[in-house]
Motif scaffolding. Structure first.
Motif, PDB file in Angstrom:
ATOM      1  N   SER A   1      -1.265   8.900   4.834  1.00 31.51           N
ATOM      2  CA  SER A   1      -1.760  10.040   4.058  1.00 31.51           C
ATOM      3  C   SER A   1      -1.136  11.346   4.550  1.00 31.51           C
ATOM      4  O   SER A   1      -0.701  12.182   3.744  1.00 31.51           O
TER       5      SER A   1
ATOM      6  N   GLU B   1      -3.510   4.698  -7.516  1.00 34.08           N
ATOM      7  CA  GLU B   1      -4.731   4.558  -6.699  1.00 34.08           C
ATOM      8  C   GLU B   1      -5.427   3.211  -6.902  1.00 34.08           C
ATOM      9  O   GLU B   1      -6.023   2.677  -5.977  1.00 34.08           O
TER      10      GLU B   1
ATOM     11  N   ALA C   1       0.849   3.979  -2.899  1.00 32.14           N
ATOM     12  CA  ALA C   1       0.453   5.351  -2.563  1.00 32.14           C
ATOM     13  C   ALA C   1       1.559   6.339  -2.927  1.00 32.14           C
ATOM     14  O   ALA C   1       1.272   7.429  -3.461  1.00 32.14           O
ATOM     15  N   LYS C   2       2.793   5.975  -2.669  1.00 35.41           N
ATOM     16  CA  LYS C   2       3.917   6.860  -2.994  1.00 35.41           C
ATOM     17  C   LYS C   2       4.020   7.100  -4.497  1.00 35.41           C
ATOM     18  O   LYS C   2       4.406   8.183  -4.928  1.00 35.41           O
TER      19      LYS C   2
ATOM     20  N   ALA D   1      -3.581   4.204   7.810  1.00 32.29           N
ATOM     21  CA  ALA D   1      -3.820   4.910   6.544  1.00 32.29           C
ATOM     22  C   ALA D   1      -3.808   6.419   6.746  1.00 32.29           C
ATOM     23  O   ALA D   1      -3.257   7.159   5.914  1.00 32.29           O
TER      24      ALA D   1
ATOM     25  N   ILE E   1       0.844  -1.204   0.000  1.00 32.40           N
ATOM     26  CA  ILE E   1       0.000   0.000   0.000  1.00 32.40           C
ATOM     27  C   ILE E   1       0.876   1.250   0.000  1.00 32.40           C
ATOM     28  O   ILE E   1       0.624   2.199  -0.750  1.00 32.40           O
ATOM     29  N   VAL E   2       1.896   1.252   0.835  1.00 34.64           N
ATOM     30  CA  VAL E   2       2.801   2.400   0.902  1.00 34.64           C
ATOM     31  C   VAL E   2       3.448   2.640  -0.467  1.00 34.64           C
ATOM     32  O   VAL E   2       3.453   3.773  -0.969  1.00 34.64           O
TER      33      VAL E   2
ATOM     34  N   VAL F   1      -3.616   0.846  -4.718  1.00 37.71           N
ATOM     35  CA  VAL F   1      -3.924   1.159  -3.312  1.00 37.71           C
ATOM     36  C   VAL F   1      -5.264   0.534  -2.945  1.00 37.71           C
ATOM     37  O   VAL F   1      -5.391  -0.126  -1.905  1.00 37.71           O
ATOM     38  N   LYS F   2      -6.244   0.705  -3.804  1.00 40.77           N
ATOM     39  CA  LYS F   2      -7.572   0.155  -3.540  1.00 40.77           C
ATOM     40  C   LYS F   2      -7.520  -1.376  -3.479  1.00 40.77           C
ATOM     41  O   LYS F   2      -8.103  -1.992  -2.583  1.00 40.77           O
TER      42      LYS F   2
ATOM     43  N   LEU G   1       2.507  11.497   3.413  1.00 40.91           N
ATOM     44  CA  LEU G   1       2.640  11.779   1.984  1.00 40.91           C
ATOM     45  C   LEU G   1       2.322  13.236   1.671  1.00 40.91           C
ATOM     46  O   LEU G   1       2.893  13.819   0.745  1.00 40.91           O
TER      47      LEU G   1
ATOM     48  N   GLY H   1       1.445   7.035  -6.503  1.00 42.94           N
ATOM     49  CA  GLY H   1       0.180   7.587  -6.992  1.00 42.94           C
ATOM     50  C   GLY H   1      -0.697   6.584  -7.706  1.00 42.94           C
ATOM     51  O   GLY H   1      -1.626   6.968  -8.422  1.00 42.94           O
TER      52      GLY H   1
ATOM     53  N   ASN I   1      -5.683  -2.422  -0.352  1.00 43.38           N
ATOM     54  CA  ASN I   1      -6.502  -2.085   0.817  1.00 43.38           C
ATOM     55  C   ASN I   1      -7.582  -3.148   1.041  1.00 43.38           C
ATOM     56  O   ASN I   1      -7.852  -3.549   2.180  1.00 43.38           O
TER      57      ASN I   1
END
Length: 148
Positions: free
Chosen positions: A95, A46, A41-42, A91, A37-38, A49-50, A98, A44, A53
């Motif tokens: 966030s 998404e 997310a880093k 999370a 996830i990290v 990430v979803k 970031l 971008g 998650n």
């Protein structure tokens, strides 16, 4: 990964070798998913990430199921709520980091720390209730200190 192994080893005296190994596996999966996830997310990403998650929440469900099946004093729904809050707080911290929102990082850390203590207390209380004979001396000492 050492923390996950230590936690798995901590339950072995109560639930056995295989249970300790299983918990270690579930907790390692938890950390590996968090890393994915990290990374997503880093960068971008998404969609990833979803996806990760969703896997993370499934892992939380698996941990809750495992622990509640081992101990009737740890209801699955209550454990899910604790684990879901943990995921939310992690999370929130990610966030904030970031976004370089350092006040939010401090807030997320403080809330996460308090929540980890609550989770540890919940698990400890459940184990003590399930195995009171293994903790009788400890319970007597607490009562002597004015604890309940």
């Amino acid at each position: 990964m050492k923390n996950q192994e230590d936690l798995g080893n901590a339950i072995k005296p109560y639930y056995g070798e295989q249970a300790g190994i299983k918990l270690t596996e579930l907790l390692r999966e938890h950390i590996l998913i968090a890393g994915k996830i990290v990374d997503a997310a880093k960068s971008g990403d998404e969609a990833s990430v979803k996806k990760f998650n969703t896997e993370w929440y499934k892992n939380a469900d698996d941990i809750a199921q495992f622990l509640s099946s081992a101990n009737p004093n740890l209801p699955k729904k209550a454990l899910q709520e604790l684990l879901y809050m943990h995921l939310k707080l992690v999370a929130d911290d990610l966030s904030a980091r970031l976004n370089k929102d350092w006040d939010a990082v401090i807030k997320a850390f403080d809330e996460g720390f308090d929540h980890i203590i609550k989770k540890a207390d919940t698990l400890t209380e459940g184990i003590i209730k399930q195995f009171p004979n293994k903790f009788s001396l400890f319970i007597q000492q607490l009562k002597g200190l004015g604890g309940s």
